[in-house]
Design a protein around this motif. Structure first.
Motif, PDB file in Angstrom:
ATOM      1  N   ILE A   4     -48.044  51.758   3.564  1.00  0.00           N
ATOM      2  CA  ILE A   4     -48.611  52.117   4.798  1.00  0.00           C
ATOM      3  C   ILE A   4     -49.746  51.449   5.397  1.00  0.00           C
ATOM      4  O   ILE A   4     -50.676  51.445   4.532  1.00  0.00           O
ATOM      5  CB  ILE A   4     -48.821  53.831   4.765  1.00  0.00           C
ATOM      6  N   TYR A   5     -49.641  50.916   6.660  1.00  0.00           N
ATOM      7  CA  TYR A   5     -50.419  50.464   7.204  1.00  0.00           C
ATOM      8  C   TYR A   5     -51.416  51.504   8.066  1.00  0.00           C
ATOM      9  O   TYR A   5     -50.721  52.165   8.740  1.00  0.00           O
ATOM     10  CB  TYR A   5     -50.075  49.319   8.146  1.00  0.00           C
ATOM     11  N   HIS A   6     -52.561  51.849   7.473  1.00  0.00           N
ATOM     12  CA  HIS A   6     -53.299  53.141   7.893  1.00  0.00           C
ATOM     13  C   HIS A   6     -54.498  52.993   8.381  1.00  0.00           C
ATOM     14  O   HIS A   6     -55.333  52.116   8.336  1.00  0.00           O
ATOM     15  CB  HIS A   6     -53.134  54.136   6.661  1.00  0.00           C
ATOM     16  N   ASN A   7     -54.811  53.762   9.494  1.00  0.00           N
ATOM     17  CA  ASN A   7     -56.149  53.997   9.937  1.00  0.00           C
ATOM     18  C   ASN A   7     -56.429  55.438  10.043  1.00  0.00           C
ATOM     19  O   ASN A   7     -55.975  56.375  10.796  1.00  0.00           O
ATOM     20  CB  ASN A   7     -55.911  53.575  11.602  1.00  0.00           C
ATOM     21  N   VAL A  30     -52.633  50.292   3.197  1.00  0.00           N
ATOM     22  CA  VAL A  30     -53.348  49.023   3.586  1.00  0.00           C
ATOM     23  C   VAL A  30     -54.311  49.468   4.661  1.00  0.00           C
ATOM     24  O   VAL A  30     -53.834  49.725   5.761  1.00  0.00           O
ATOM     25  CB  VAL A  30     -52.293  48.010   3.929  1.00  0.00           C
ATOM     26  N   HIS A  31     -55.570  49.424   4.564  1.00  0.00           N
ATOM     27  CA  HIS A  31     -56.397  49.777   5.507  1.00  0.00           C
ATOM     28  C   HIS A  31     -56.831  48.531   6.493  1.00  0.00           C
ATOM     29  O   HIS A  31     -57.560  47.717   6.160  1.00  0.00           O
ATOM     30  CB  HIS A  31     -57.823  50.081   5.151  1.00  0.00           C
ATOM     31  N   TYR A  32     -55.709  48.134   7.382  1.00  0.00           N
ATOM     32  CA  TYR A  32     -55.617  46.992   7.972  1.00  0.00           C
ATOM     33  C   TYR A  32     -56.828  47.018   8.966  1.00  0.00           C
ATOM     34  O   TYR A  32     -56.858  45.676   9.427  1.00  0.00           O
ATOM     35  CB  TYR A  32     -54.276  46.968   9.002  1.00  0.00           C
ATOM     36  N   LEU A  33     -57.596  47.591   9.204  1.00  0.00           N
ATOM     37  CA  LEU A  33     -58.898  47.609  10.267  1.00  0.00           C
ATOM     38  C   LEU A  33     -59.823  46.859   9.246  1.00  0.00           C
ATOM     39  O   LEU A  33     -60.789  45.895   9.796  1.00  0.00           O
ATOM     40  CB  LEU A  33     -59.482  48.790  10.884  1.00  0.00           C
ATOM     41  N   LYS A  34     -59.907  47.335   7.957  1.00  0.00           N
ATOM     42  CA  LYS A  34     -60.789  46.548   7.081  1.00  0.00           C
ATOM     43  C   LYS A  34     -60.453  45.431   6.515  1.00  0.00           C
ATOM     44  O   LYS A  34     -60.919  44.430   6.152  1.00  0.00           O
ATOM     45  CB  LYS A  34     -61.045  47.588   5.872  1.00  0.00           C
ATOM     46  N   GLU A  35     -59.126  45.401   6.437  1.00  0.00           N
ATOM     47  CA  GLU A  35     -58.344  43.988   5.499  1.00  0.00           C
ATOM     48  C   GLU A  35     -57.228  43.594   6.832  1.00  0.00           C
ATOM     49  O   GLU A  35     -56.287  43.802   6.714  1.00  0.00           O
ATOM     50  CB  GLU A  35     -57.567  44.561   4.568  1.00  0.00           C
ATOM     51  N   PRO A  36     -58.028  42.669   7.631  1.00  0.00           N
ATOM     52  CA  PRO A  36     -56.908  42.333   8.648  1.00  0.00           C
ATOM     53  C   PRO A  36     -55.871  41.536   8.274  1.00  0.00           C
ATOM     54  O   PRO A  36     -55.768  40.859   7.194  1.00  0.00           O
ATOM     55  CB  PRO A  36     -58.067  41.387   9.639  1.00  0.00           C
ATOM     56  N   LEU A  37     -54.677  41.737   8.940  1.00  0.00           N
ATOM     57  CA  LEU A  37     -53.382  41.078   8.574  1.00  0.00           C
ATOM     58  C   LEU A  37     -53.407  39.647   9.046  1.00  0.00           C
ATOM     59  O   LEU A  37     -54.349  39.111  10.108  1.00  0.00           O
ATOM     60  CB  LEU A  37     -52.194  41.715   9.254  1.00  0.00           C
ATOM     61  N   THR A  38     -52.706  38.738   8.393  1.00  0.00           N
ATOM     62  CA  THR A  38     -52.777  37.261   8.875  1.00  0.00           C
ATOM     63  C   THR A  38     -51.444  37.229   9.880  1.00  0.00           C
ATOM     64  O   THR A  38     -50.523  38.452  10.116  1.00  0.00           O
ATOM     65  CB  THR A  38     -52.490  36.454   7.684  1.00  0.00           C
ATOM     66  N   HIS A  39     -51.527  36.218  10.618  1.00  0.00           N
ATOM     67  CA  HIS A  39     -50.337  35.957  11.665  1.00  0.00           C
ATOM     68  C   HIS A  39     -48.931  36.258  10.839  1.00  0.00           C
ATOM     69  O   HIS A  39     -48.197  36.662  11.425  1.00  0.00           O
ATOM     70  CB  HIS A  39     -50.750  34.684  12.075  1.00  0.00           C
ATOM     71  N   THR A  40     -49.012  35.557   9.703  1.00  0.00           N
ATOM     72  CA  THR A  40     -47.583  35.490   8.990  1.00  0.00           C
ATOM     73  C   THR A  40     -47.222  36.931   8.478  1.00  0.00           C
ATOM     74  O   THR A  40     -46.197  37.532   8.591  1.00  0.00           O
ATOM     75  CB  THR A  40     -47.692  34.556   7.656  1.00  0.00           C
TER      76      THR A  40
END
Length: 113
Positions: A4-7, A30-40
């Motif tokens: 889960i990509y979560h905020n 996955v805390h995507y604001l803390k661990e930014p996603l790559t383009h890929t």
């Protein structure tokens, strides 16, 4: 493994997380604001969702309105905007193997569990 990509500051994302917790299945947050996603990574998520990149953008965010709303952007440029400004990414996103859903409404998550 389910992801889960979560905020945590988002009510919808918290509701999606609760669905996963209640399911009893193992999952990764996955805390995507803390661990930014790559383009890929973002390209792969968009492909699993089977949507255009623009459909993953939170268009009411100030950063979108101020910097991108009036621009004509390619799919690549839209993805780059989300990579640079992760707040623009719709949430929550849940991935289960080769299936994915944006949890808006959170009940859509049930379709891929």
């Amino acid at each position: 493994m389910i992801k889960i990509y979560h905020n945590n500051r988002c009510r919808m994302s918290r509701n999606g997380l609760k669905i996963l917790e209640d399911s009893g299945k193992d999952f990764e947050i996955v805390h995507y604001l803390k661990e930014p996603l790559t383009h890929t990574e973002l390209e792969n998520i968009i492909a699993l969702l089977n949507i255009k990149p623009i459909n993953l953008v939170r268009k009411n965010e100030a950063v979108w309105k101020e910097n991108f709303k009036q621009a004509t952007l390619t799919d690549t440029e839209i993805i780059e905007a989300m990579v640079a400004h992760p707040k623009l990414i719709e949430r929550p996103i849940v991935i289960n193997g080769h299936k994915a859903a944006i949890g808006r409404p959170p009940e859509l998550i049930f379709d891929i569990l």
